[in-house]
Design a protein around this motif. Structure first.
Motif, PDB file in Angstrom:
ATOM      1  N   THR A   1      -3.987  -9.469  -4.708  1.00 53.61           N
ATOM      2  CA  THR A   1      -4.550  -9.576  -3.420  1.00 53.61           C
ATOM      3  C   THR A   1      -4.303  -8.749  -2.285  1.00 53.61           C
ATOM      4  OG1 THR A   1      -2.727 -11.407  -2.511  1.00 53.61           O
ATOM      5  CG2 THR A   1      -4.377 -12.250  -3.685  1.00 53.61           C
ATOM      6  N   SER A   2      -3.848  -7.447  -2.719  1.00 54.01           N
ATOM      7  CA  SER A   2      -3.369  -6.418  -1.988  1.00 54.01           C
ATOM      8  C   SER A   2      -4.086  -4.977  -2.029  1.00 54.01           C
ATOM      9  CB  SER A   2      -1.779  -6.249  -1.860  1.00 54.01           C
ATOM     10  OG  SER A   2      -1.125  -7.342  -1.332  1.00 54.01           O
ATOM     11  N   ASP A   3      -5.239  -5.215  -2.761  1.00 55.03           N
ATOM     12  CA  ASP A   3      -5.912  -3.917  -3.119  1.00 55.03           C
ATOM     13  C   ASP A   3      -6.451  -3.042  -1.963  1.00 55.03           C
ATOM     14  OD1 ASP A   3      -7.790  -5.914  -2.337  1.00 55.03           O
ATOM     15  OD2 ASP A   3      -9.382  -4.967  -3.341  1.00 55.03           O
ATOM     16  N   ALA A   4      -6.789  -3.549  -0.773  1.00 56.85           N
ATOM     17  CA  ALA A   4      -7.007  -2.898   0.386  1.00 56.85           C
ATOM     18  C   ALA A   4      -5.625  -1.987   1.128  1.00 56.85           C
ATOM     19  CB  ALA A   4      -7.473  -3.670   1.581  1.00 56.85           C
ATOM     20  N   LEU A   5      -4.619  -2.894   0.613  1.00 58.51           N
ATOM     21  CA  LEU A   5      -3.354  -2.142   1.350  1.00 58.51           C
ATOM     22  C   LEU A   5      -2.801  -1.050   0.383  1.00 58.51           C
ATOM     23  CD1 LEU A   5      -0.720  -2.210   3.073  1.00 58.51           C
ATOM     24  CD2 LEU A   5       0.182  -3.748   1.089  1.00 58.51           C
ATOM     25  N   PHE A   6      -3.095  -1.108  -0.975  1.00 57.48           N
ATOM     26  CA  PHE A   6      -2.735  -0.017  -1.744  1.00 57.48           C
ATOM     27  C   PHE A   6      -3.606   1.077  -1.547  1.00 57.48           C
ATOM     28  CE2 PHE A   6      -1.319  -3.973  -4.436  1.00 57.48           C
ATOM     29  CZ  PHE A   6      -0.085  -3.861  -4.140  1.00 57.48           C
ATOM     30  N   ALA A   7      -4.906   0.774  -1.313  1.00 53.58           N
ATOM     31  CA  ALA A   7      -5.916   1.910  -1.271  1.00 53.58           C
ATOM     32  C   ALA A   7      -5.470   2.670   0.192  1.00 53.58           C
ATOM     33  CB  ALA A   7      -7.276   1.479  -1.021  1.00 53.58           C
ATOM     34  N   SER A   8      -5.076   2.062   1.430  1.00 52.77           N
ATOM     35  CA  SER A   8      -4.607   2.697   2.538  1.00 52.77           C
ATOM     36  C   SER A   8      -3.460   3.472   2.207  1.00 52.77           C
ATOM     37  CB  SER A   8      -4.477   1.602   3.501  1.00 52.77           C
ATOM     38  OG  SER A   8      -3.897   2.250   4.777  1.00 52.77           O
ATOM     39  N   ARG A   9      -2.229   2.928   1.564  1.00 51.08           N
ATOM     40  CA  ARG A   9      -1.108   3.545   1.377  1.00 51.08           C
ATOM     41  C   ARG A   9      -1.302   4.837   0.637  1.00 51.08           C
ATOM     42  NH1 ARG A   9      -0.484   0.836   4.962  1.00 51.08           N
ATOM     43  NH2 ARG A   9       1.047  -0.663   5.296  1.00 51.08           N
ATOM     44  N   LEU A  10      -2.233   4.908  -0.312  1.00 53.35           N
ATOM     45  CA  LEU A  10      -2.377   6.322  -1.177  1.00 53.35           C
ATOM     46  C   LEU A  10      -2.723   7.251  -0.067  1.00 53.35           C
ATOM     47  CD1 LEU A  10      -4.236   4.825  -4.072  1.00 53.35           C
ATOM     48  CD2 LEU A  10      -1.942   5.909  -4.112  1.00 53.35           C
ATOM     49  N   THR A  11      -3.379   6.942   0.876  1.00 57.96           N
ATOM     50  CA  THR A  11      -4.040   7.929   1.901  1.00 57.96           C
ATOM     51  C   THR A  11      -2.849   8.354   2.647  1.00 57.96           C
ATOM     52  OG1 THR A  11      -4.824   6.284   3.554  1.00 57.96           O
ATOM     53  CG2 THR A  11      -6.210   7.191   1.791  1.00 57.96           C
ATOM     54  N   GLU A  12      -1.653   7.614   2.755  1.00 54.09           N
ATOM     55  CA  GLU A  12      -0.670   7.851   3.545  1.00 54.09           C
ATOM     56  C   GLU A  12       0.437   8.736   3.167  1.00 54.09           C
ATOM     57  OE1 GLU A  12       0.239   4.066   5.681  1.00 54.09           O
ATOM     58  OE2 GLU A  12      -1.763   3.509   6.014  1.00 54.09           O
ATOM     59  N   LEU A  13       0.421   9.046   1.635  1.00 56.50           N
ATOM     60  CA  LEU A  13       1.490   9.469   1.225  1.00 56.50           C
ATOM     61  C   LEU A  13       1.826  11.098   1.999  1.00 56.50           C
ATOM     62  CD1 LEU A  13       0.892   8.694  -2.682  1.00 56.50           C
ATOM     63  CD2 LEU A  13       3.065   8.234  -1.249  1.00 56.50           C
ATOM     64  N   ARG A  14       2.985  11.373   1.836  1.00 61.67           N
ATOM     65  CA  ARG A  14       3.290  12.518   2.554  1.00 61.67           C
ATOM     66  C   ARG A  14       4.404  13.377   1.356  1.00 61.67           C
ATOM     67  NH1 ARG A  14      -0.434  11.283   4.560  1.00 61.67           N
ATOM     68  NH2 ARG A  14      -0.975  11.166   6.765  1.00 61.67           N
ATOM     69  N   VAL A  15       4.534  12.802   0.504  1.00 62.89           N
ATOM     70  CA  VAL A  15       5.249  13.655  -0.524  1.00 62.89           C
ATOM     71  C   VAL A  15       4.564  13.971  -1.688  1.00 62.89           C
ATOM     72  CG1 VAL A  15       7.471  12.429   0.231  1.00 62.89           C
ATOM     73  CG2 VAL A  15       5.904  11.413  -1.618  1.00 62.89           C
ATOM     74  N   PRO A  16       5.027  14.986  -2.602  1.00 64.80           N
ATOM     75  CA  PRO A  16       4.168  15.295  -3.859  1.00 64.80           C
ATOM     76  C   PRO A  16       3.991  14.031  -4.778  1.00 64.80           C
ATOM     77  CG  PRO A  16       5.746  16.937  -3.353  1.00 64.80           C
ATOM     78  CD  PRO A  16       6.122  15.949  -2.482  1.00 64.80           C
ATOM     79  N   ALA A  17       2.870  13.759  -5.190  1.00 64.50           N
ATOM     80  CA  ALA A  17       2.695  12.707  -6.038  1.00 64.50           C
ATOM     81  C   ALA A  17       1.690  13.011  -7.244  1.00 64.50           C
ATOM     82  CB  ALA A  17       2.024  11.465  -5.407  1.00 64.50           C
ATOM     83  N   LEU A  18       2.016  12.004  -8.341  1.00 65.63           N
ATOM     84  CA  LEU A  18       1.438  12.282  -9.395  1.00 65.63           C
ATOM     85  C   LEU A  18       1.095  10.944 -10.249  1.00 65.63           C
ATOM     86  CD1 LEU A  18      -0.116  14.139 -11.671  1.00 65.63           C
ATOM     87  CD2 LEU A  18       2.154  14.515 -12.988  1.00 65.63           C
ATOM     88  N   LEU A  19      -0.079  10.394 -10.901  1.00 71.40           N
ATOM     89  CA  LEU A  19      -0.401   9.382 -11.526  1.00 71.40           C
ATOM     90  C   LEU A  19      -0.165   9.881 -13.034  1.00 71.40           C
ATOM     91  CD1 LEU A  19      -1.149   6.399 -12.061  1.00 71.40           C
ATOM     92  CD2 LEU A  19      -3.440   7.158 -11.905  1.00 71.40           C
ATOM     93  N   LEU A  20       0.263   9.171 -13.692  1.00 71.69           N
ATOM     94  CA  LEU A  20       0.285   9.195 -15.257  1.00 71.69           C
ATOM     95  C   LEU A  20      -0.307   7.822 -15.645  1.00 71.69           C
ATOM     96  CD1 LEU A  20       3.441  11.048 -16.381  1.00 71.69           C
ATOM     97  CD2 LEU A  20       1.675  12.056 -15.716  1.00 71.69           C
ATOM     98  N   HIS A  21      -1.287   7.995 -16.603  1.00 71.70           N
ATOM     99  CA  HIS A  21      -2.187   6.596 -16.974  1.00 71.70           C
ATOM    100  C   HIS A  21      -2.266   6.749 -18.370  1.00 71.70           C
ATOM    101  CE1 HIS A  21      -6.316   8.218 -16.509  1.00 71.70           C
ATOM    102  NE2 HIS A  21      -5.694   9.039 -15.804  1.00 71.70           N
ATOM    103  N   ALA A  22      -2.362   5.383 -19.044  1.00 72.55           N
ATOM    104  CA  ALA A  22      -2.735   5.192 -20.524  1.00 72.55           C
ATOM    105  C   ALA A  22      -3.994   4.754 -20.619  1.00 72.55           C
ATOM    106  CB  ALA A  22      -1.485   4.263 -20.872  1.00 72.55           C
TER     107      ALA A  22
END
Length: 298
Positions: free
Chosen positions: A219-240
């Motif tokens: 129930t927090s999809d909007a929150l996660f979308a917002s937090r992704l835009t607020e990242l200030r550290v190097p980030a990477l997604l690995l997905h299967a």
């Protein structure tokens, strides 16, 4: 701290958090600090395969989140923000004033994302492993019904007892995403999770914690979308490419991955071919996960 006799096994620590302690598994003895958050029905032992592939200068600390593993008795309330606050507390205590490297798998990726935004000075990188992107849920859907449908065997085991540890292991061996790829890391992960009296062995994971966190996640999809835009550290997604049952669809919908990754403003992402939601961390792909984690910080 309980020191292991087997170098492949972690040392166990009980570290303070709000309202109690968390059991934290320490893999390695190096001076560089990493912190790792596991999935919704998992434990810190999820990171055994990855940790073994890190260079010697690393120590990876993998807590059992509230309601799981050695932290099953640590009181709630649960919820992803609570787990994120716990990660920030551990980072402050373990980092000694220096930023630590952060990763999370599945639900743990969402927790790690929230922690990285909450305490940007505490972390120097963020590796998301098959999680962290918003999960679209049909309007009006019952989150508990969605959990039952998606988690399947992982959730079903929590309400059962097993005559022996072997019976518990055999339950996992029959899992379509795990059985065909069985190895010592998967078995160690399974055996770490079992508890209870003889004849009535069961998972350490609390179902109420799983359902609370699962509802929060769905129930927090909007929150996660917002937090992704607020990242200030190097980030990477690995997905299967394969999901929780070892087949398509993957856990992260391709349309969501395509929309939120790549391009100048998107989250960098890499598809780990041949892996499913579990083997991306517990199989041979763990070597790639460890490599990307080390190099992500530059």
């Amino acid at each position: 701290m309980n020191e292991p006799s087997d170098p492949n096994e972690p040392a166990g620590l009980d570290l303070p958090v709000e309202g109690g302690t968390l059991r934290v598994l320490r893999f390695g003895r190096g001076p560089r600090t990493a912190l790792a958050a596991h999935g919704i029905t998992g434990s810190g032992m999820s990171f055994r395969a990855m940790a073994r592939r890190l260079p010697d200068e690393w120590s990876l600390f993998a807590p059992d989140l509230r309601g799981r593993g050695g932290s099953a008795a640590t009181p709630g309330p649960y919820g992803l923000d609570r787990h994120a606050r716990d990660l920030c507390r551990l980072a402050r205590d373990l980092g000694g004033g220096r930023p630590v490297a952060l990763t999370g798998h599945s639900m743990g990726a969402y927790v790690a994302l929230l922690a990285a935004v909450r305490g940007p000075g505490l972390f120097d990188r963020l590796l998301l492993v098959d999680g962290g992107l918003p999960l679209p849920v049909p309007p009006g859907a019952d989150p508990d019904a969605v959990l039952d449908a998606t988690l399947g065997p992982a959730l079903a085991r929590l309400g059962r007892t097993y005559a022996t540890d072997t019976d518990y292991v055999d339950f996992f061996r029959a899992h379509p995403a795990l059985g065909p790829h069985w190895n010592a890391d998967i078995e160690a992960y399974v055996r770490y999770d079992v508890t209870g009296p003889r004849g009535a062995r069961r998972s350490k994971v609390r179902e109420d914690a799983v359902r609370h966190d699962g509802r929060d996640l769905l129930t927090s999809d909007a929150l996660f979308a917002s937090r992704l835009t607020e990242l200030r550290v190097p980030a990477l997604l690995l997905h299967a490419p394969l999901g929780l049952l070892g087949q398509e669809p993957p856990m992260l919908p391709p349309s969501v991955v395509e929309r939120l990754t790549g391009g100048p403003d998107g989250l960098p992402a890499e598809l780990i071919e041949g892996s499913n939601h579990y083997t991306i961390l517990l199989g041979t792909a763990a070597e790639t996960v460890a490599e990307r984690f080390v190099t992500l910080g530059g």
